[in-house]
Scaffold this motif. Structure first.
Motif, PDB file in Angstrom:
ATOM      1  N   THR A  84      -8.153  22.902  12.925  1.00 20.95           N
ATOM      2  CA  THR A  84      -8.674  21.698  13.577  1.00 20.95           C
ATOM      3  C   THR A  84      -9.260  22.044  14.945  1.00 20.95           C
ATOM      4  O   THR A  84     -10.383  21.641  15.269  1.00 20.95           O
ATOM      5  CB  THR A  84      -7.570  20.634  13.720  1.00 20.95           C
ATOM      6  OG1 THR A  84      -7.104  20.268  12.411  1.00 20.95           O
ATOM      7  CG2 THR A  84      -8.077  19.397  14.439  1.00 20.95           C
ATOM      8  N   GLU A  85      -8.513  22.796  15.744  1.00 21.10           N
ATOM      9  CA  GLU A  85      -8.985  23.169  17.074  1.00 21.10           C
ATOM     10  C   GLU A  85     -10.248  24.036  16.985  1.00 21.10           C
ATOM     11  O   GLU A  85     -11.183  23.848  17.762  1.00 21.10           O
ATOM     12  CB  GLU A  85      -7.894  23.921  17.837  1.00 21.10           C
ATOM     13  CG  GLU A  85      -6.724  23.038  18.239  1.00 21.10           C
ATOM     14  CD  GLU A  85      -5.582  23.816  18.864  1.00 21.10           C
ATOM     15  OE1 GLU A  85      -5.825  24.939  19.377  1.00 21.10           O
ATOM     16  OE2 GLU A  85      -4.454  23.314  18.843  1.00 21.10           O
ATOM     17  N   PHE A  86     -10.262  24.957  16.044  1.00 18.92           N
ATOM     18  CA  PHE A  86     -11.420  25.828  15.885  1.00 18.92           C
ATOM     19  C   PHE A  86     -12.651  25.027  15.492  1.00 18.92           C
ATOM     20  O   PHE A  86     -13.715  25.195  16.072  1.00 18.92           O
ATOM     21  CB  PHE A  86     -11.123  26.904  14.822  1.00 18.92           C
ATOM     22  CG  PHE A  86     -12.221  27.911  14.666  1.00 18.92           C
ATOM     23  CD1 PHE A  86     -12.308  28.992  15.528  1.00 18.92           C
ATOM     24  CD2 PHE A  86     -13.174  27.774  13.665  1.00 18.92           C
ATOM     25  CE1 PHE A  86     -13.322  29.935  15.388  1.00 18.92           C
ATOM     26  CE2 PHE A  86     -14.188  28.707  13.520  1.00 18.92           C
ATOM     27  CZ  PHE A  86     -14.262  29.789  14.388  1.00 18.92           C
ATOM     28  N   TYR A  87     -12.515  24.153  14.509  1.00 20.52           N
ATOM     29  CA  TYR A  87     -13.637  23.312  14.083  1.00 20.52           C
ATOM     30  C   TYR A  87     -14.140  22.468  15.252  1.00 20.52           C
ATOM     31  O   TYR A  87     -15.337  22.343  15.468  1.00 20.52           O
ATOM     32  CB  TYR A  87     -13.233  22.389  12.933  1.00 20.52           C
ATOM     33  CG  TYR A  87     -13.063  23.044  11.583  1.00 20.52           C
ATOM     34  CD1 TYR A  87     -13.002  24.424  11.419  1.00 20.52           C
ATOM     35  CD2 TYR A  87     -12.948  22.266  10.446  1.00 20.52           C
ATOM     36  CE1 TYR A  87     -12.835  25.005  10.180  1.00 20.52           C
ATOM     37  CE2 TYR A  87     -12.778  22.844   9.184  1.00 20.52           C
ATOM     38  CZ  TYR A  87     -12.725  24.215   9.064  1.00 20.52           C
ATOM     39  OH  TYR A  87     -12.561  24.778   7.835  1.00 20.52           O
ATOM     40  N   ASN A  88     -13.208  21.881  16.007  1.00 22.56           N
ATOM     41  CA  ASN A  88     -13.597  21.047  17.154  1.00 22.56           C
ATOM     42  C   ASN A  88     -14.390  21.863  18.170  1.00 22.56           C
ATOM     43  O   ASN A  88     -15.418  21.397  18.690  1.00 22.56           O
ATOM     44  CB  ASN A  88     -12.362  20.452  17.833  1.00 22.56           C
ATOM     45  CG  ASN A  88     -11.705  19.387  17.001  1.00 22.56           C
ATOM     46  OD1 ASN A  88     -12.252  18.907  16.020  1.00 22.56           O
ATOM     47  ND2 ASN A  88     -10.491  19.020  17.375  1.00 22.56           N
TER      48      ASN A  88
END
Length: 117
Positions: A84-88
């Motif tokens: 999630t953090e990477f995609y964001n």
């Protein structure tokens, strides 16, 4: 974790390398050679799912379902958060800030009150 998020485009080679490092750091890899092999198999499967358009939730569910010692539920949950953090970060998606939401709510005018006659 944003379980419904999917990757909107193919990752670049550099992005995939960075993500692989991040995901590897979340796995429970001991000094056993089998752990290293299991981790590589798990990551290949996860990347196939990501490239295939599966959601973060589906990826986490599947890698935990494999029941490998390198990725139990705790590690799976961490992987979901990292994804999630990477995609964001990569796709410029900002998570709503709870403080900002509170400020917007506090600044909203109160609904009119009907006076009794």
């Amino acid at each position: 974790m944003d379980a419904d998020r999917i990757i909107p485009r193919d990752l670049t080679e550099a992005e995939e390398t960075d993500l692989r490092k991040l995901l590897t750091s979340q796995l429970n890899i001991t000094t056993l050679i089998q752990d290293e092999e299991d981790a590589e198999t798990l990551l290949e499967y996860a990347f196939d799912m990501i490239k295939g358009g599966d959601t973060i939730g589906q990826v986490v569910e599947e890698i935990v379902f494999l029941e490998l010692s390198v990725c139990r539920q705790e590690e799976g949950d961490k992987i979901g958060e990292v994804l999630t953090e990477f995609y964001n970060q990569v796709f410029g998606i900002e998570e709503p800030d709870a403080k900002e939401e509170d400020e917007v709510t506090a600044a909203a005018p109160s609904p009119p009150v009907k006076e009794e006659e």
